[in-house]
Design a protein around this motif. Structure first.
Motif, short mmCIF file in Angstrom:
data_model
loop_
_atom_site.label_atom_id
_atom_site.label_comp_id
_atom_site.label_asym_id
_atom_site.label_seq_id
_atom_site.Cartn_x
_atom_site.Cartn_y
_atom_site.Cartn_z
N VAL A 103 0.83 -1.21 0.00
CA VAL A 103 0.00 0.00 0.00
C VAL A 103 0.86 1.25 0.00
CG1 VAL A 103 -1.78 1.29 1.27
CG2 VAL A 103 -1.90 -1.21 1.13
N ALA A 104 1.99 1.20 0.70
CA ALA A 104 2.87 2.37 0.80
C ALA A 104 3.64 2.64 -0.48
CB ALA A 104 3.86 2.15 1.95
N VAL A 117 4.15 8.70 5.35
CA VAL A 117 3.65 7.47 4.76
C VAL A 117 2.92 6.62 5.80
CG1 VAL A 117 4.35 5.25 3.74
CG2 VAL A 117 5.38 7.39 2.93
N ILE A 118 3.50 6.50 6.98
CA ILE A 118 3.02 5.54 7.98
C ILE A 118 1.57 5.79 8.36
CG2 ILE A 118 3.35 4.69 10.32
CD1 ILE A 118 6.37 5.25 9.93
N GLY A 119 1.23 7.01 8.72
CA GLY A 119 -0.13 7.32 9.17
C GLY A 119 -1.19 7.03 8.13
N PRO A 120 -1.07 7.57 6.91
CA PRO A 120 -2.09 7.30 5.89
C PRO A 120 -2.25 5.82 5.54
CG PRO A 120 -0.79 9.22 5.27
CD PRO A 120 -0.13 8.61 6.48
N LEU A 124 -5.69 3.67 6.11
CA LEU A 124 -6.39 3.04 5.00
C LEU A 124 -6.51 1.53 5.20
CD1 LEU A 124 -7.85 3.66 2.43
CD2 LEU A 124 -5.68 3.61 1.20
N LEU A 125 -5.47 0.90 5.72
CA LEU A 125 -5.56 -0.53 6.01
C LEU A 125 -6.66 -0.80 7.05
CD1 LEU A 125 -1.83 -1.66 6.06
CD2 LEU A 125 -3.59 -2.42 4.46
N ALA A 126 -6.79 0.08 8.03
CA ALA A 126 -7.87 -0.08 9.01
C ALA A 126 -9.23 0.08 8.33
CB ALA A 126 -7.70 0.94 10.13
N TRP A 127 -9.33 1.02 7.40
CA TRP A 127 -10.60 1.26 6.71
C TRP A 127 -11.05 0.03 5.93
CZ3 TRP A 127 -14.50 4.60 6.66
CH2 TRP A 127 -15.38 4.57 5.60
N ARG A 153 -3.86 0.22 -2.20
CA ARG A 153 -2.69 0.69 -2.93
C ARG A 153 -3.09 1.64 -4.05
NH1 ARG A 153 0.52 -3.76 -6.24
NH2 ARG A 153 -1.49 -3.71 -7.32
N ALA A 154 -4.21 1.34 -4.73
CA ALA A 154 -4.64 2.16 -5.86
C ALA A 154 -5.11 3.54 -5.44
CB ALA A 154 -5.76 1.44 -6.62
#
Length: 236
Positions: A103-104, A117-120, A124-127, A153-154
Motif C-alpha cells: 500500500v505504501a 507514509v506511515i499514518g495514511p 487506509l488498512l484499518a478502513w 494501494r490504488a
C-alpha cells in the motif's frame, strides 16, 4: 465540465489480429464516476488497458490529462501513470512485500517522507479491515484480503484517475458497500473513477454515476433492467 480522457474513433488490435476495440468515441468528465459493463469478451479489459496506459491505440486519437497521447514521448508515460490508480482483477501485488509496504509503494515512489507514509497507510488498512494483517505477505492473504490491499494501494495517493476492474468481485456484500463508500469519498475529493463490473447492485447503489456498455468492441446504448439507470456516456 472538462474531460480527463477523450477518445475519437479509437481502435485497438494486438499484432496482426482483428480489432478488439472499434471506433470508440467517449469522454470521461473530470470528477465523474462511471461504470463500464458488458459481456465477457466484449473488450472491457482492453479498454481499461488504454485508460491506464498499458496500451496505446492503434488508430484514432486519445487525449488524457489534456495531452494528445500520440504526441507524447514514451519517457512522459511514467509521469502520466503516476496520476492514475489501478485496481487489477488479478491484484498484481508485489509478493515479497508486506500488505503495508504494498500500500505504501505509490507514496514511496512519489518521494514522500516516511513520516508522511506511515499514518495514511495505517489508516487506509484499518478502513479496509486489514489493520491486523499489515505485516502479512500476499501469499498468506485470502483472495478478498488481497483485493482490499490492491484497492488500498490504488487509492492511497489520491490519484486523478482511478480505473478498477471488478474491484468487489472477491469480497462480501458488507465489504463491497464499504469499498464503494471509499470510492465515493475519493470521487467527492475530485478523483475521476471508472469501474468495470458485472455487479448491478453496486451500480444501483451509486447515486449520480454514469454508465457505458461495451459489446463486441463497440460502445452501445446501456440496456438492461437497472433501477434508475445512470445516464449514457458513449454510444457506438
Amino acid at each position: 465540465m472538462s474531460a480527463i480522457v477523450e477518445f475519437d474513433s479509437v481502435g485497438l488490435r494486438y499484432g496482426t489480429g482483428a480489432e478488439v476495440l472499434k471506433d470508440l468515441d467517449l469522454r470521461l468528465p473530470r470528477g465523474g464516476f462511471t461504470y463500464l459493463i458488458g459481456p465477457s469478451g466484449a473488450g472491457k479489459t482492453s479498454l481499461l488497458k488504454l485508460l491506464y496506459l498499458a496500451q496505446r491505440p492503434t488508430r484514432g486519437r486519445m487525449r488524457i490529462f489534456g495531452e494528445e497521447l500520440s504526441a507524447a514521448p514514451r519517457d512522459a508515460m511514467p509521469a502520466f501513470r503516476r496520476r492514475i490508480g489501478v485496481v487489477f482483477q488479478d491484484f498484481r501485488l508485489v509478493q515479497h512485500l508486506s500488505a503495508f509496504d504494498n500500500v505504501a509503494l505509490p507514496l514511496r515512489l512519489a518521494g514522500r517522507d516516511e513520516a508522511d507514509v506511515i499514518g495514511p497507510v495505517r489508516e487506509l488498512l484499518a478502513w479496509v479491515g486489514l489493520a491486523d494483517r499489515a505485516a502479512a505477505k500476499p501469499a498468506t492473504l485470502s483472495g478478498g484480503e488481497q483485493q482490499r490491499v490492491a484497492i488500498a494501494r490504488a487509492v492511497i495517493a489520491h490519484p486523478e484517475l482511478l480505473v478498477a476492474d471488478e474491484p468487489t468481485g472477491n469480497v462480501d456484500a458488507d465489504m463491497a458497500a464499504r469499498l464503494l463508500h471509499l470510492f465515493e469519498s475519493l470521487n467527492r475529493l475530485g478523483t475521476t473513477i471508472l469501474v468495470a463490473t458485472h455487479d448491478l447492485s453496486l451500480i444501483a447503489a451509486t447515486k449520480g454515476a454514469e454508465l457505458m456498455r461495451l459489446e463486441n468492441g463497440r460502445l452501445v446504448d446501456p440496456t438492461g433492467a437497472l433501477r434508475n439507470p445512470p445516464r449514457r456516456v458513449g454510444e457506438g
